[in-house]
Design a protein around this motif. Structure first.
Motif, PDB file in Angstrom:
ATOM      1  N   GLN B 165      10.610  71.748 -37.033  1.00  0.00           N
ATOM      2  CA  GLN B 165      10.467  71.154 -38.358  1.00  0.00           C
ATOM      3  C   GLN B 165      10.966  69.712 -38.381  1.00  0.00           C
ATOM      4  OE1 GLN B 165       8.489  72.436 -40.423  1.00  0.00           O
ATOM      5  NE2 GLN B 165       8.297  74.182 -39.046  1.00  0.00           N
ATOM      6  N   LEU B 166      12.070  69.450 -37.693  1.00  0.00           N
ATOM      7  CA  LEU B 166      12.567  68.062 -37.644  1.00  0.00           C
ATOM      8  C   LEU B 166      11.586  67.186 -36.891  1.00  0.00           C
ATOM      9  CD1 LEU B 166      16.318  68.746 -36.838  1.00  0.00           C
ATOM     10  CD2 LEU B 166      15.357  68.061 -39.027  1.00  0.00           C
ATOM     11  N   LEU B 167      11.027  67.728 -35.807  1.00  0.00           N
ATOM     12  CA  LEU B 167      10.091  66.918 -35.025  1.00  0.00           C
ATOM     13  C   LEU B 167       8.828  66.656 -35.839  1.00  0.00           C
ATOM     14  CD1 LEU B 167       9.424  65.416 -32.479  1.00  0.00           C
ATOM     15  CD2 LEU B 167       8.434  67.483 -31.543  1.00  0.00           C
ATOM     16  N   LEU B 168       8.369  67.668 -36.581  1.00  0.00           N
ATOM     17  CA  LEU B 168       7.178  67.433 -37.397  1.00  0.00           C
ATOM     18  C   LEU B 168       7.453  66.347 -38.432  1.00  0.00           C
ATOM     19  CD1 LEU B 168       5.647  71.000 -37.860  1.00  0.00           C
ATOM     20  CD2 LEU B 168       4.948  69.180 -36.313  1.00  0.00           C
ATOM     21  N   GLY B 169       8.676  66.326 -38.963  1.00  0.00           N
ATOM     22  CA  GLY B 169       9.039  65.269 -39.906  1.00  0.00           C
ATOM     23  C   GLY B 169       8.906  63.896 -39.248  1.00  0.00           C
ATOM     24  N   ALA B 170       9.466  63.770 -38.050  1.00  0.00           N
ATOM     25  CA  ALA B 170       9.414  62.483 -37.347  1.00  0.00           C
ATOM     26  C   ALA B 170       7.986  62.167 -36.896  1.00  0.00           C
ATOM     27  CB  ALA B 170      10.361  62.504 -36.151  1.00  0.00           C
ATOM     28  N   TYR B 171       7.290  63.195 -36.430  1.00  0.00           N
ATOM     29  CA  TYR B 171       5.896  63.026 -35.982  1.00  0.00           C
ATOM     30  C   TYR B 171       5.007  62.573 -37.133  1.00  0.00           C
ATOM     31  CZ  TYR B 171       1.161  65.049 -35.291  1.00  0.00           C
ATOM     32  OH  TYR B 171      -0.185  65.269 -35.253  1.00  0.00           O
ATOM     33  N   GLN B 172       5.218  63.169 -38.295  1.00  0.00           N
ATOM     34  CA  GLN B 172       4.406  62.780 -39.445  1.00  0.00           C
ATOM     35  C   GLN B 172       4.718  61.338 -39.872  1.00  0.00           C
ATOM     36  OE1 GLN B 172       4.224  67.405 -40.779  1.00  0.00           O
ATOM     37  NE2 GLN B 172       4.989  65.975 -42.309  1.00  0.00           N
ATOM     38  N   ALA B 173       5.998  60.981 -39.793  1.00  0.00           N
ATOM     39  CA  ALA B 173       6.365  59.595 -40.097  1.00  0.00           C
ATOM     40  C   ALA B 173       5.669  58.659 -39.099  1.00  0.00           C
ATOM     41  CB  ALA B 173       7.879  59.422 -40.034  1.00  0.00           C
ATOM     42  N   LEU B 174       5.624  59.102 -37.841  1.00  0.00           N
ATOM     43  CA  LEU B 174       4.951  58.309 -36.806  1.00  0.00           C
ATOM     44  C   LEU B 174       3.461  58.199 -37.087  1.00  0.00           C
ATOM     45  CD1 LEU B 174       4.881  57.017 -33.939  1.00  0.00           C
ATOM     46  CD2 LEU B 174       4.745  59.312 -33.000  1.00  0.00           C
ATOM     47  N   GLU B 175       2.828  59.317 -37.435  1.00  0.00           N
ATOM     48  CA  GLU B 175       1.388  59.285 -37.717  1.00  0.00           C
ATOM     49  C   GLU B 175       1.079  58.431 -38.943  1.00  0.00           C
ATOM     50  OE1 GLU B 175      -1.023  60.194 -35.857  1.00  0.00           O
ATOM     51  OE2 GLU B 175       0.098  61.308 -34.340  1.00  0.00           O
ATOM     52  N   LYS B 176       1.994  58.435 -39.902  1.00  0.00           N
ATOM     53  CA  LYS B 176       1.849  57.567 -41.080  1.00  0.00           C
ATOM     54  C   LYS B 176       1.740  56.117 -40.620  1.00  0.00           C
ATOM     55  CE  LYS B 176       5.870  56.888 -43.287  1.00  0.00           C
ATOM     56  NZ  LYS B 176       6.418  55.520 -43.217  1.00  0.00           N
ATOM     57  N   GLN B 177       2.569  55.754 -39.643  1.00  0.00           N
ATOM     58  CA  GLN B 177       2.544  54.382 -39.139  1.00  0.00           C
ATOM     59  C   GLN B 177       1.315  54.121 -38.266  1.00  0.00           C
ATOM     60  OE1 GLN B 177       4.810  53.586 -41.560  1.00  0.00           O
ATOM     61  NE2 GLN B 177       5.034  51.857 -40.156  1.00  0.00           N
ATOM     62  N   VAL B 178       0.853  55.154 -37.579  1.00  0.00           N
ATOM     63  CA  VAL B 178      -0.379  55.017 -36.796  1.00  0.00           C
ATOM     64  C   VAL B 178      -1.527  54.715 -37.752  1.00  0.00           C
ATOM     65  CG1 VAL B 178      -2.078  56.271 -35.403  1.00  0.00           C
ATOM     66  CG2 VAL B 178       0.363  56.498 -34.893  1.00  0.00           C
ATOM     67  N   ASN B 179      -1.559  55.451 -38.862  1.00  0.00           N
ATOM     68  CA  ASN B 179      -2.602  55.266 -39.854  1.00  0.00           C
ATOM     69  C   ASN B 179      -2.547  53.876 -40.465  1.00  0.00           C
ATOM     70  OD1 ASN B 179      -4.762  56.340 -41.445  1.00  0.00           O
ATOM     71  ND2 ASN B 179      -3.358  56.323 -43.178  1.00  0.00           N
ATOM     72  N   ALA B 180      -1.335  53.371 -40.602  1.00  0.00           N
ATOM     73  CA  ALA B 180      -1.172  52.029 -41.188  1.00  0.00           C
ATOM     74  C   ALA B 180      -1.514  50.943 -40.171  1.00  0.00           C
ATOM     75  CB  ALA B 180       0.252  51.862 -41.692  1.00  0.00           C
ATOM     76  N   GLY B 181      -1.817  51.354 -38.957  1.00  0.00           N
ATOM     77  CA  GLY B 181      -2.158  50.370 -37.926  1.00  0.00           C
ATOM     78  C   GLY B 181      -0.943  49.702 -37.318  1.00  0.00           C
ATOM     79  N   ALA B 182       0.232  50.242 -37.603  1.00  0.00           N
ATOM     80  CA  ALA B 182       1.458  49.585 -37.152  1.00  0.00           C
ATOM     81  C   ALA B 182       1.979  50.145 -35.831  1.00  0.00           C
ATOM     82  CB  ALA B 182       2.534  49.708 -38.233  1.00  0.00           C
TER      83      ALA B 182
END
Lengths: 251, 636, 241
Positions: B165-182
């Motif tokens: 669950q913690l990793l999914l939290g961090a992974y989702q934060a990461l994917e959010k940034q992937v989506n933002a192109g960052a």
């Protein structure tokens, strides 16, 4: 603890590379212990192949304790082999008997192209999460964790959906290669929490659009996904997703 | 080797806040001009990648798995510690720091540990805000449990899947940034070389595991978040892919490797069932809250557990450690299990196992409650062993689980090689000679969310290195080196598989450098390991080519690095002529307990690679304890 | 960087499911179309059944009902219009999703896909196709009057003697049998469709969803028995010429 040894006949899908043609190949594997996991049996076969100078069968695996979601084999027509709540890495050979014939194939879906043998590309799932499967909060500035109580019931519903390991068995099992269980589980995890509420309708819209763009099929409520899900996620999440997406049309 | 830890001056409570204020910042407009390369997407890597890109840096992230979400942090079951004191049971930042320093047997850097405890509370806030579904009480507030030998309830958990669950939290934060192109994410890419230009870490070489393509990536700084090296033992609770390659490649380019001999053996794993076994499965330590550990009093007692009467059972943890009982820390419980098995009192095949019995707990609170607490763990045990733990006691045995050693870093999480930052399990800093339960998740996220983002900015603001691209000759040379190594492996065309070598290396290490270590055994290893390594390079069989998805080649490269690294691990174990935490030298014991030698060994041992065929050199960073005075670590 | 990412998100959010039509073409939306048209068709069938059952009340009442329906042009054409829209939408959307789903799995498993699935769900296409064939036959029989035994001439009122058509047709076992078969497959279709539409419309309840599948089974096969009772009653001589 007894240890029965088995001899098995395997039919395994082999494909040399992403663009090569593939075919089922037959192998005989001997001295299989009933205490082996299915993947250990595959290791054992690979050792035999390499000792004969052949290339081993490529398959995805990592944690081998049912949580990383990497292993992905359709065993005798059922993703992960058809034991409730179990991934291929935790499927043990005691469920088979001497002389059994076993078919091992990769996940099959347009959105999951085969890279080699049993290895498929599941980045479509990452792109669906990137489309909206998160809470848009940056690091820092979060309020105290207990500032907002969340009823145990909602937290549990959220956790039920969050248990998804993203293995893709739902897609592999579905006659339509639909990704609805995966997509809806991620949405349900976030949508049951107050933190996920502000983006709820945008989230389902974006995730659904990405899901379609990836080329997954539609949901026909076969419920095969629920039956093979190693985390036993209920199709309830799909109904929730549909409802939110319908409401989103009016927003 | 420059081992200045750069610990800030002042009282321990103020070190981090003062340091943060003193750190130079990068102008927001300049941030996007800096490129950060991050290797590994576990808790540390994913959280750092998300946070750094939110700050505005260009971030390129690499992982060898097919998705960043699969990093092995996902397998952590038990929980994450935080000094929230929600239970009003006397917890505080200082107590968490003290427990961690003591748990690490006074072999960690106290300033780092204190900072870890300090930011622990922020982690929980951040994760809840991301939507991590922690367990809650009926009132809607967060639930806690006591865990891994702590006297307070400070562990937050999400069923048996906290790491996931913690990793999914961090992974989702990461994917959010992937989506933002960052963030640019590169999965199925394995790092094979670190590139150093003018003494600064400036990039990496990766292999695309699908096409085999070797590529060089240049940046302003490199962050390694590549986890631990437990798989050097072949059998461990780590994922099959976990490896030492990234950190070892960095060590060969000049980064110091600290305390490699500190390996954690976890007491509650499912025992090995046969020679074919590919990994060991951990059963969460939380089981020890209700399970009682015992073996028969008589050696060689082959009766079924139910037939052994109460008075003929030895509940050895309760007997030896009355105040902690079955909850004694990991290193202590593991060693105690080994002891009783060495005495011939072990149970199950090969006599390498002890019972973890829930009969009393079921009698006390009922099967229903036990099932609610541990249902998924009991199911997992039944799936793997075919035994029903509700009616037959579980059999458990210690297994390699975590490695406290790692690349040396200073207070800013930078190695002695400028520009190379190391976070999470890959560094050495916070757990000393033994890690307490529920502390690894805390450290990974602390480093990634709340420490590195501050300190890396300071490096980027002051390093002032010239811009360069991967056309630089050093990059080309690194690509050639990586290619040459693969070609060499493929050209051996010997008779033995990679796994057979890895297995043999693992058995050697486990027997002589596992739970008990002696000078004699370690010296033997220093002959046996090079001999086996020599055979590996002469007789390994790596089929296939370098230009395709080739799992045998991937493994071969990792095992080749394990072979080199194993020797340094053993050298360190030999050099550290004391017992502390997970490092137990049988020569140094007091009634079976580890006996530290603070006089001689209150330091971090940092190993410098000197080249093939040369002995690595040991350097020291002395450890100074101003706030937590070393005492004898007793749990009696 | 922050501004850039915001712009990107804003730009991305607009064209996704901008209009109802795009939604209806999406994978979830097309299933909503199936559900909504399915409900309409089901309501029609239920009303149709109620009318049919008047056959048990004798020639006068049945013919009276048929004539009344026939003479109420607004109702008749309203219903026909609804069917003319609902049916093609239901069928075309089904055909589109089938094509989409085939494309989603270009390579089938070598060993048959053995994943557990609801049998009625797997055969929706087959049951749907047979029901469609039956429907065309039924229209040819009663609406267009181009097949099956017919009374020689209309009634003096100008209406057709629907009662006689019904009895004469169903006295032939082949015709009666085809009607019964059509109803059984309709029941199979409904037993999944009626459950499925709840899922597609997002209607789920912890207490009642588990009963829904049984309820759909009861309603589907209930309709089937009621419909099939008419040809069977004719064959058995309960409904007399």
């Amino acid at each position: 603890m007894s240890d029965k040894k088995m001899k098995l006949k395997l039919h395994v899908y082999r494909q040399a590379s992403k663009d090569a043609a593939g075919a089922m190949k037959e192998y005989v594997v001997e001295d299989v212990s009933e205490h082996m996991s299915f993947l250990e049996m595959m290791d054992h076969l690979n050792e035999q192949l390499m000792n004969k100078g052949e290339e081993p069968i490529a398959f995805d695996h990592d944690c081998r304790e049912g949580i990383c979601g990497m292993c992905s084999m359709v065993i005798n027509g059922i993703p992960h082999g058809g034991h409730r709540g179990v991934t291929a890495c935790q499927l043990h050979m005691r469920h088979f008997k001497d002389g059994d014939e076993i078919f091992v194939e990769p996940w099959r879906a347009r959105a999951f192209p085969v890279l080699r043998d049993l290895v498929v590309d599941r980045q479509a799932f990452d792109r669906i999460v990137a489309a909206g499967g998160y809470v848009s909060i940056n690091t820092g500035g979060a309020p105290d964790a207990n500032a907002l109580p969340i009823s145990k019931k909602e937290a549990d519903l959220s956790m039920d959906a969050a248990a998804c390991i993203g293995c893709g068995a739902c897609v592999a099992a579905c006659k339509n290669a639909s990704a609805m269980l995966f997509v809806a589980a991620k949405a349900s995890h976030l949508n049951h929490l107050p933190q996920g509420e502000p983006e709820r309708y945008e989230r389902v819209k974006k995730m659904a659009a990405q899901m379609d763009a990836e080329g997954f099929g539609t949901c026909s409520n076969y419920s095969s996904c629920e039956a093979v899900c190693p985390k036993e996620i209920s199709v309830r999440v799909i109904a929730e997703f549909n409802r939110d997406l319908l409401k989103a049309q009016a927003k | 080797m420059n081992l200045d830890a750069k610990i800030p001056e002042g009282p321990i409570e103020q070190k981090w806040s003062k340091h943060k204020l003193a750190l130079p910042l990068v102008n927001p407009a300049n941030k996007r001009k800096h490129k950060v390369i991050i290797v590994g997407t576990g808790l540390a890597g994913a959280s750092a990648a998300a946070t750094l890109s939110e700050l505005g840096y260009q971030v390129e992230v690499f992982c060898f798995q097919d998705s960043p979400r699969r990093a092995h942090s996902i397998a952590a079951q038990g929980g994450i510690n935080a000094a929230k004191n929600y239970q009003n049971d006397g917890d505080s930042v200082r107590r968490l720091a003290y427990d961690t320093v003591k748990g690490g047997d006074y072999r960690s850097r106290e300033a780092n540990v204190y900072r870890l405890a300090e930011v622990s509370a922020n982690i929980i806030d951040q994760c809840v805000a991301q939507g991590v579904p922690f367990a809650r009480e009926y009132g809607g507030h967060l639930a806690n449990r006591s865990f891994g030998g702590a006297q307070v309830s400070r562990t937050f958990y999400a069923r048996g899947q906290t790491g996931q669950q913690l990793l999914l939290g961090a992974y989702q934060a990461l994917e959010k940034q992937v989506n933002a192109g960052a963030v640019k994410m590169h999965s199925r890419h394995e790092m094979l070389e670190l590139v150093v230009v003018d003494g600064h870490a400036r990039g990496i070489v990766t292999r695309d595991l699908v096409t085999g393509k070797l590529e060089a990536w240049a940046g302003d700084t490199v962050v390694l978040a590549t986890g631990g090296y437990g798989n050097v033992f072949y059998l461990s609770t780590n994922a099959k892919g976990s490896n030492v390659t990234a950190t070892w490649r960095a060590a060969k380019k000049g980064a110091g490797f600290a305390n490699p001999c500190y390996t954690q053996i976890h007491p509650t794993c499912i025992p090995q069932a046969g020679d074919y076994q590919s990994k060991l499965t951990l059963m969460s330590e939380s089981l020890r809250n209700d399970g009682r550990v015992w073996v028969p009093k008589k050696a060689g007692d082959a009766r079924k557990p139910a037939q052994i009467p109460e008075e003929e059972r030895d509940y050895y943890l309760e007997r030896k450690y009355p105040s902690f009982g079955n909850l004694a820390p990991r290193d202590i419980s593991s060693r105690a299990a080994k002891q009783v098995c060495d005495e011939g009192r072990g149970v199950g095949p090969g006599g390498r196992g002890v019972y973890l019995d829930f009969a009393d707990a079921i009698k006390r609170v009922g099967k229903q409650v036990i099932s609610e607490r541990y249902g998924n763990l009991f199911d997992m045990y039944a799936t793997i062993t075919g035994d029903d733990p509700y009616t037959v006691p579980m059999r458990i045995y210690p297994a390699v689980h975590y490695t406290m050693g790692g690349l040396w870093v200073d207070y800013n999480l930078m190695s002695n090689l400028p520009g190379l930052h190391v976070i999470g399990e890959a560094n050495f800093s916070d757990h000393g000679a033994n890690r307490l339960g529920a502390s690894a998740l805390m450290q990974g996220l602390a480093d990634g969310y709340f420490v590195l983002p501050y300190t890396i900015s300071a490096y980027l603001a002051t390093a002032k290195q010239p811009k360069l691209t991967s056309d630089h000759p050093e990059f080309k040379k690194a690509v050639d080196d990586a290619r040459a190594r693969m070609t060499k492996l493929l050209n051996v065309k010997g008779k033995r598989t990679v796994d057979s070598f890895h297995r043999e290396l693992g058995v050697l290490l486990w027997n002589k450098c596992g739970m008990g270590r002696t000078e004699k055994g370690l010296k033997e290893l220093l002959i046996e390991i090079p001999r086996l390594r020599e055979e590996f390079w002469r007789n390994v069989n790596v089929p296939g080519s370098a230009e395709s998805l080739n799992q045998a080649l991937e493994k071969a490269g990792r095992v080749a690095d394990f072979f080199e690294f194993a020797e340094v691990l053993v050298l360190d174990a030999l050099d550290r002529d004391e017992s502390c935490g997970g490092h137990f030298r049988e020569e140094h014991e007091d009634q079976g307990e580890a006996k530290r030698d603070d006089e001689k060994f209150q330091h971090v041992s940092v190993w410098e690679w000197k080249g093939e065929g040369q002995a690595p050199v040991r350097h020291k960073e002395p450890l100074v304890f101003e706030s937590f005075k070393p005492s004898i670590r007793s749990y009696k | 960087m922050a501004e850039a990412s915001e712009l990107r998100r804003e730009a991305a959010s607009e064209p996704l499911f901008g209009s109802l039509a795009t939604f209806a073409m999406s994978s979830v939306g097309s299933k909503v179309v199936m559900a909504v048209t399915g409900i309409g068709l089901w309501l029609f069938i239920t009303a149709h059944l109620a009318g049919n059952l008047t056959a048990f009340l004798g020639r006068e009442i049945f013919n009276g009902y048929a004539a009344a329906l026939h003479h109420n042009q607004p109702l008749l054409w309203g219903m026909r219009l609804a069917l003319l829209i609902g049916f093609p939408l239901h069928i075309l959307t089904a055909a589109r999703t089938v094509a989409l789903n085939r494309a989603a799995r270009p390579v089938e498993y070598a060993w048959a896909n053995k994943s557990p699935a609801r049998a009625a769900a797997k055969t929706m296409m087959l049951s749907g196709a047979v029901v469609l064939a039956f429907l065309l036959y039924h229209l040819a029989h009663f609406t267009w009057r181009v097949t099956g035994p017919m009374p020689a001439a209309p009634l003096p009122s100008g209406d057709w003697d629907a009662y006689s058509m019904l009895v004469m047709g169903f006295q032939r076992p082949l015709i009666a049998g085809f009607y019964v078969l059509g109803q059984v497959l309709l029941a199979a279709h409904l037993s999944h469709g009626l459950y499925s539409m709840f899922q597609h419309l997002g209607l789920w309840g912890r207490r009642w969803t588990p009963w829904l599948q049984s309820a759909a089974l009861v309603v589907g096969y209930g309709l089937c028995i009621a419909f099939a009772s008419i040809p069977l009653a004719v064959l058995l001589g309960i409904i007399k010429p």
